[in-house]
Design an enzyme around this catalytic site. Sequence first.
Site, PDB file in Angstrom:
ATOM      1  N   ASN A  79      29.730  56.346  37.386  1.00 58.60           N
ATOM      2  CA  ASN A  79      29.980  55.177  36.541  1.00 58.60           C
ATOM      3  C   ASN A  79      28.628  54.503  36.288  1.00 58.60           C
ATOM      4  O   ASN A  79      28.116  53.788  37.146  1.00 58.60           O
ATOM      5  CB  ASN A  79      30.946  54.230  37.277  1.00 58.60           C
ATOM      6  CG  ASN A  79      31.194  52.951  36.494  1.00 58.60           C
ATOM      7  OD1 ASN A  79      30.812  52.841  35.330  1.00 58.60           O
ATOM      8  ND2 ASN A  79      31.829  51.986  37.140  1.00 58.60           N
TER       9      ASN A  79
ATOM     10  N   LYS B 131      27.996  52.176  34.337  1.00 59.23           N
ATOM     11  CA  LYS B 131      28.172  50.764  33.957  1.00 59.23           C
ATOM     12  C   LYS B 131      27.347  50.468  32.701  1.00 59.23           C
ATOM     13  O   LYS B 131      27.287  51.316  31.820  1.00 59.23           O
ATOM     14  CB  LYS B 131      27.825  49.859  35.142  1.00 59.23           C
ATOM     15  CG  LYS B 131      28.602  50.278  36.400  1.00 59.23           C
ATOM     16  CD  LYS B 131      28.536  49.317  37.525  1.00 59.23           C
ATOM     17  CE  LYS B 131      29.350  49.856  38.698  1.00 59.23           C
ATOM     18  NZ  LYS B 131      29.417  48.965  39.829  1.00 59.23           N
TER      19      LYS B 131
ATOM     20  N   HIS C 191      38.615  48.644  36.329  1.00 60.83           N
ATOM     21  CA  HIS C 191      37.521  48.435  37.287  1.00 60.83           C
ATOM     22  C   HIS C 191      37.463  46.949  37.670  1.00 60.83           C
ATOM     23  O   HIS C 191      37.705  46.089  36.829  1.00 60.83           O
ATOM     24  CB  HIS C 191      36.195  48.886  36.661  1.00 60.83           C
ATOM     25  CG  HIS C 191      35.097  48.972  37.670  1.00 60.83           C
ATOM     26  ND1 HIS C 191      34.444  47.858  38.138  1.00 60.83           N
ATOM     27  CD2 HIS C 191      34.555  50.033  38.315  1.00 60.83           C
ATOM     28  CE1 HIS C 191      33.546  48.230  39.032  1.00 60.83           C
ATOM     29  NE2 HIS C 191      33.594  49.547  39.155  1.00 60.83           N
TER      30      HIS C 191
ATOM     31  N   GLU D 284      35.107  44.991  38.045  1.00 55.46           N
ATOM     32  CA  GLU D 284      34.178  44.185  37.240  1.00 55.46           C
ATOM     33  C   GLU D 284      34.839  43.744  35.928  1.00 55.46           C
ATOM     34  O   GLU D 284      34.473  42.726  35.357  1.00 55.46           O
ATOM     35  CB  GLU D 284      32.889  44.977  36.977  1.00 55.46           C
ATOM     36  CG  GLU D 284      32.027  45.038  38.233  1.00 55.46           C
ATOM     37  CD  GLU D 284      31.071  46.208  38.289  1.00 55.46           C
ATOM     38  OE1 GLU D 284      30.877  46.894  37.269  1.00 55.46           O
ATOM     39  OE2 GLU D 284      30.512  46.447  39.381  1.00 55.46           O
TER      40      GLU D 284
ATOM     41  N   GLU E  61      38.719  51.202  45.583  1.00 57.76           N
ATOM     42  CA  GLU E  61      37.395  50.576  45.535  1.00 57.76           C
ATOM     43  C   GLU E  61      37.482  49.169  46.112  1.00 57.76           C
ATOM     44  O   GLU E  61      37.770  48.208  45.387  1.00 57.76           O
ATOM     45  CB  GLU E  61      36.903  50.469  44.090  1.00 57.76           C
ATOM     46  CG  GLU E  61      36.467  51.772  43.487  1.00 57.76           C
ATOM     47  CD  GLU E  61      35.292  51.560  42.529  1.00 57.76           C
ATOM     48  OE1 GLU E  61      34.267  52.214  42.703  1.00 57.76           O
ATOM     49  OE2 GLU E  61      35.411  50.735  41.623  1.00 57.76           O
TER      50      GLU E  61
ATOM     51  N   GLY F  22      28.622  47.744  44.963  1.00 57.81           N
ATOM     52  CA  GLY F  22      27.285  47.248  44.633  1.00 57.81           C
ATOM     53  C   GLY F  22      26.650  46.385  45.709  1.00 57.81           C
ATOM     54  O   GLY F  22      25.673  45.685  45.453  1.00 57.81           O
TER      55      GLY F  22
ATOM     56  N   SER G  96      29.580  51.513  47.132  1.00 58.25           N
ATOM     57  CA  SER G  96      28.338  51.782  47.869  1.00 58.25           C
ATOM     58  C   SER G  96      28.257  53.207  48.431  1.00 58.25           C
ATOM     59  O   SER G  96      27.778  53.416  49.547  1.00 58.25           O
ATOM     60  CB  SER G  96      28.132  50.745  48.987  1.00 58.25           C
ATOM     61  OG  SER G  96      27.928  49.466  48.428  1.00 58.25           O
TER      62      SER G  96
HETATM   63  P1  PGA Z   1      28.587  51.153  43.561  1.00 60.36           P
HETATM   64  O1  PGA Z   1      29.670  50.931  42.420  1.00 60.36           O
HETATM   65  O2  PGA Z   1      28.564  52.619  43.887  1.00 60.36           O
HETATM   66  O3  PGA Z   1      27.292  50.675  42.959  1.00 60.36           O
HETATM   67  O4  PGA Z   1      29.004  50.334  44.723  1.00 60.36           O
HETATM   68  C1  PGA Z   1      30.866  51.620  42.435  1.00 60.36           C
HETATM   69  C2  PGA Z   1      31.688  51.235  41.239  1.00 60.36           C
HETATM   70  O5  PGA Z   1      31.649  50.064  40.846  1.00 60.36           O
HETATM   71  O6  PGA Z   1      32.366  52.054  40.621  1.00 60.36           O
END
Ligand code: PGA
Length: 243
Positions: A8, A10, A93, A95, A166, A172, A203
């Site tokens: 991803n 982003k 997601h 976010e 998740e 993140g 992460s």
């Molecule tokens: P990350 O993000 O690996 O940076 O923690 C995962 C995600 O948001 O899909």
Amino acid sequence: MKPLIVANWKMNPTTLEGAKLLFEAVKKEVKNIKKVEIVICPPFTFLSNIQYPISNIKLGAQDCFWEEKGAFTGEISPLMLKNLGCEYIIIGHSERRKLGETDEMINKKIKAVITAKLKPILCIGETEKERKLGKTFQMLKDQLKDDLKNLTSKTYNLKPLVIVYEPVWAIGTGNPCSSKEAKKVFLFLQKFFGKVPVLYGGSVNSENAASYIHEANFQGLLVGGASLNPKEFIKIIKSVAQS
Ligand code: PGA
């Protein structure tokens, strides 16, 4: 099923040149690895530029709208993404949920993705606060109930559905959920959805990636930050493919 490793990206990188460099660096190293299926989800703007006839690397999008076409300014439909070669679409997601995406919207999107004969990757997970209050399982149950409302195998083909656990507090932050703790959630989700593949995200890095697959039995990973570093992402893929 082969482990599914989803990148991803982003809202990164900011140029087409950067996107091509990142994709080519990964492709060069992993094109012969057949033990895992890799899905690259770049921003919409790069989707048509990094298409490629490679069997083990698929294309995915990070979101979509629920209608097929029409007067919906700024939206992108599953059909448009399909016509660009996408096979998977990430939906719900955290976010996006944080910015106002509701379970009702997510539910409509999943139905639209399945109707377009694409594969939805549904993200669910508890916040730090919910975890501390011991509400993780209840929270996941509620999210799934609402996100998958009226989606029964009689009305929709649920075979393409993929779920990602998740934990919001792990995304993140560099603070992953341990494979031991994640395994409890995996087993909980399996009770409801025996046949639906469940991935882990939050992460993930080259040190912990294999543990989610081999110790906690997840069927794949959703990788954010580490997927923007080709060396690290390649290591993640190799660690899962080799172990
Ligand atoms: P990350 O993000 O690996 O940076 O923690 C995962 C995600 O948001 O899909």
